[in-house]
Design a protein around this motif. Sequence first.
Motif, mmCIF file in Angstrom:
data_model
loop_
_atom_site.group_PDB
_atom_site.id
_atom_site.type_symbol
_atom_site.label_atom_id
_atom_site.label_comp_id
_atom_site.label_asym_id
_atom_site.label_seq_id
_atom_site.Cartn_x
_atom_site.Cartn_y
_atom_site.Cartn_z
ATOM 1 N N ALA A 61 -3.722 -10.412 -3.206
ATOM 2 C CA ALA A 61 -4.907 -9.798 -3.793
ATOM 3 C C ALA A 61 -5.788 -10.895 -4.353
ATOM 4 O O ALA A 61 -5.305 -11.957 -4.761
ATOM 5 C CB ALA A 61 -4.509 -8.822 -4.893
ATOM 6 N N GLN A 86 -7.626 -8.016 -0.194
ATOM 7 C CA GLN A 86 -6.411 -8.773 0.135
ATOM 8 C C GLN A 86 -6.778 -9.949 1.030
ATOM 9 O O GLN A 86 -7.327 -9.759 2.125
ATOM 10 C CB GLN A 86 -5.383 -7.858 0.797
ATOM 11 C CG GLN A 86 -4.882 -6.776 -0.162
ATOM 12 C CD GLN A 86 -3.680 -6.034 0.369
ATOM 13 O OE1 GLN A 86 -3.818 -5.047 1.063
ATOM 14 N NE2 GLN A 86 -2.483 -6.526 0.036
ATOM 15 N N GLN A 117 3.185 -10.591 -9.220
ATOM 16 C CA GLN A 117 3.473 -9.292 -9.809
ATOM 17 C C GLN A 117 2.994 -9.224 -11.258
ATOM 18 O O GLN A 117 2.462 -8.213 -11.709
ATOM 19 C CB GLN A 117 4.977 -9.009 -9.722
ATOM 20 C CG GLN A 117 5.480 -8.828 -8.287
ATOM 21 C CD GLN A 117 6.989 -8.670 -8.205
ATOM 22 O OE1 GLN A 117 7.716 -9.020 -9.142
ATOM 23 N NE2 GLN A 117 7.471 -8.129 -7.089
ATOM 24 N N GLY A 177 -0.722 -8.152 -12.167
ATOM 25 C CA GLY A 177 -1.174 -6.789 -11.961
ATOM 26 C C GLY A 177 -1.176 -5.948 -13.232
ATOM 27 O O GLY A 177 -1.038 -6.440 -14.358
ATOM 28 N N THR A 237 3.269 -2.654 -9.446
ATOM 29 C CA THR A 237 4.453 -3.077 -8.701
ATOM 30 C C THR A 237 5.662 -2.267 -9.148
ATOM 31 O O THR A 237 5.875 -2.052 -10.347
ATOM 32 C CB THR A 237 4.739 -4.574 -8.946
ATOM 33 O OG1 THR A 237 3.627 -5.346 -8.472
ATOM 34 C CG2 THR A 237 6.005 -5.011 -8.218
ATOM 35 N N ASN A 293 -5.763 -5.656 -9.797
ATOM 36 C CA ASN A 293 -5.644 -4.198 -9.814
ATOM 37 C C ASN A 293 -4.521 -3.710 -8.908
ATOM 38 O O ASN A 293 -4.758 -2.947 -7.972
ATOM 39 C CB ASN A 293 -6.976 -3.565 -9.394
ATOM 40 C CG ASN A 293 -8.077 -3.837 -10.393
ATOM 41 O OD1 ASN A 293 -7.869 -3.687 -11.600
ATOM 42 N ND2 ASN A 293 -9.239 -4.248 -9.911
ATOM 43 N N HIS A 294 -3.306 -4.142 -9.192
ATOM 44 C CA HIS A 294 -2.179 -3.596 -8.444
ATOM 45 C C HIS A 294 -1.057 -3.217 -9.403
ATOM 46 O O HIS A 294 -0.979 -3.724 -10.526
ATOM 47 C CB HIS A 294 -1.672 -4.588 -7.382
ATOM 48 C CG HIS A 294 -1.121 -5.868 -7.935
ATOM 49 N ND1 HIS A 294 -1.870 -7.010 -8.052
ATOM 50 C CD2 HIS A 294 0.120 -6.194 -8.397
ATOM 51 C CE1 HIS A 294 -1.131 -7.983 -8.564
ATOM 52 N NE2 HIS A 294 0.080 -7.509 -8.778
ATOM 53 N N SER A 324 4.052 -3.817 -4.057
ATOM 54 C CA SER A 324 2.843 -3.728 -4.861
ATOM 55 C C SER A 324 1.803 -2.861 -4.150
ATOM 56 O O SER A 324 1.520 -3.076 -2.967
ATOM 57 C CB SER A 324 2.261 -5.121 -5.130
ATOM 58 O OG SER A 324 3.181 -5.911 -5.854
ATOM 59 N N GLN A 325 1.251 -1.887 -4.872
ATOM 60 C CA GLN A 325 0.144 -1.078 -4.368
ATOM 61 C C GLN A 325 -1.149 -1.731 -4.842
ATOM 62 O O GLN A 325 -1.410 -1.809 -6.047
ATOM 63 C CB GLN A 325 0.254 0.353 -4.891
ATOM 64 C CG GLN A 325 1.490 1.084 -4.405
ATOM 65 C CD GLN A 325 1.549 2.509 -4.927
ATOM 66 O OE1 GLN A 325 0.604 2.999 -5.524
ATOM 67 N NE2 GLN A 325 2.666 3.175 -4.687
ATOM 68 N N VAL A 326 -1.948 -2.190 -3.891
ATOM 69 C CA VAL A 326 -3.077 -3.073 -4.193
ATOM 70 C C VAL A 326 -4.399 -2.351 -3.999
ATOM 71 O O VAL A 326 -4.625 -1.715 -2.972
ATOM 72 C CB VAL A 326 -3.021 -4.337 -3.290
ATOM 73 C CG1 VAL A 326 -4.152 -5.297 -3.639
ATOM 74 C CG2 VAL A 326 -1.663 -5.033 -3.430
ATOM 75 N N ASP A 327 -5.285 -2.487 -5.011
ATOM 76 C CA ASP A 327 -6.634 -1.937 -4.904
ATOM 77 C C ASP A 327 -7.676 -3.029 -4.697
ATOM 78 O O ASP A 327 -8.811 -2.735 -4.316
ATOM 79 C CB ASP A 327 -6.984 -1.131 -6.168
ATOM 80 C CG ASP A 327 -6.225 0.179 -6.240
ATOM 81 O OD1 ASP A 327 -5.840 0.699 -5.179
ATOM 82 O OD2 ASP A 327 -5.992 0.662 -7.367
ATOM 83 N N ASP A 328 -7.314 -4.279 -4.964
ATOM 84 C CA ASP A 328 -8.249 -5.385 -4.765
ATOM 85 C C ASP A 328 -8.352 -5.750 -3.283
ATOM 86 O O ASP A 328 -7.541 -5.324 -2.446
ATOM 87 C CB ASP A 328 -7.767 -6.625 -5.539
ATOM 88 C CG ASP A 328 -7.880 -6.455 -7.037
ATOM 89 O OD1 ASP A 328 -8.980 -6.157 -7.507
ATOM 90 O OD2 ASP A 328 -6.857 -6.637 -7.722
#
Length: 489
Positions: free
Chosen positions: A417, A405, A336, A339, A365, A362-363, A399-403
Amino acid sequence: MQSTLKALMVQGTTSDAGKSVLVAGLCRVLARKGINVAPFKPQNMALNSAVTKDGGEIGRAQAVQAAAANVEPTVHMNPVLLKPNSDTGAQVILQGHAITNMEAAGYHDYKKVAMNTVMDSFGRLQDEYQSIMIEGAGSPAEINLRENDIANMGFAEEADVPVIIIADIDRGGVFAHLYGTLALLSPSEQARVKGFVINRFRGDITLLQSGLDWLEEKTGKPVIGVLPYLHGFDLEAEDAINNQQVRGNSKLKVVVPVFTRISNHTDFDVLRQNPDIDLRYVGKGERLDHADLIILPGTKSVRDDLAYLRSQGWEEDIKRHLRLGGKVIGICGGYQMLGQSICDPHGVEGQAGESKGLCLLNHVTELTLHKALTQTSGTLTLDGISASVKGYEIHVGRSQVDDEQPIRLNNGEMDGAISSCNQIFGTYLHGFFDSSEVLSLVCRWAGEEDIAVIDHAQIQENAINRIADAIESHLNLPLLWPDLETIQS
């Protein structure tokens, strides 16, 4: 089976006297005899916890003791778990599930309610198992904690179980510890004590005999036995961090910062045990340097420990490490932190608010009221190579993840991520290093392709058998269980 085997409680003169290990060993001794035995700890205060199959949370020591007993751990083996989140407060977990955060003074009064939970779980185990090996907490002679006690003699009196007291002679003052502890108990509690065990003795036992005779004469209680100091003994610690073994000829150097509320540091036992890995814990005032891999561990208070990380100058150390081509892993709370931000709108871990993350992944939390408690398995892929992975999740927050996974779970969901530069990897999974296949894959990703393969589960099994062998050789078990030898293995 005779009723004399039904239950026995191990209490200690101090924390880390050897209660957890003795209970594990006694569970294995009875299991060898074919006895259906279970461990039990009424109240545990620890940041190392395990997840049961039914999605509950218990102290890791009880999970290890269940393995020693050859049974599946359940929430009833540790009905009250306290996870400190400040110097004066803790999260209260009853029968596997968090119910509230509570300050110490408030919990002192709440123990009268918690005793009902403790006795409910103990009764369930009594109905299911032939014998129960019970572990106390700290010392029964802590006078300020005696009122409403549910962890030591308060439980022993309520449940009407016999007690033995263990002390660590390696600390010094063992006779004062044992004599003084007994003297501070009430008459009914003293009568409940069946004898003493001295732990971690080095040297010639004949030189100790005069002290043993004195103790038995002064207290009227037998010394059940003296357990030797077992060199190289390695069983998961309940809460204390085991000393690392610095190796000058190691192939991979790993550094772990010690947060103020570090949790589940047993994640790193398999690294510490590996002869090719130099694992170094870094504390207050020390630098995160001279490493191939930095691992940010879990924490009970992620925003507070993120602030602590920054106060120690570790953020700059991590960024310098990355500029030099090093790798970074974050686990659970450490993940966490990597991010963009950590938001705690409900004040789950303290004062409500938001903290800027390390901005290395890039997330974002958000800490949630619901705690994830799951045993998890799936596939980890790093550098195009895959390995089966399993572990467990204990965390609040989503966690909202843009990387990208790197972990595909068996339920089809993704976890963790990995950065576009391939230097930073995070996951919610605890315990994934325990797989030699996964450890080899992670070490290859970190720059070392040839790491020794060790079996962490077998190391634990060997340690349990080793303490059980010592118990059978050095304790006078018929003093506790006169009918033990009549039971067929």
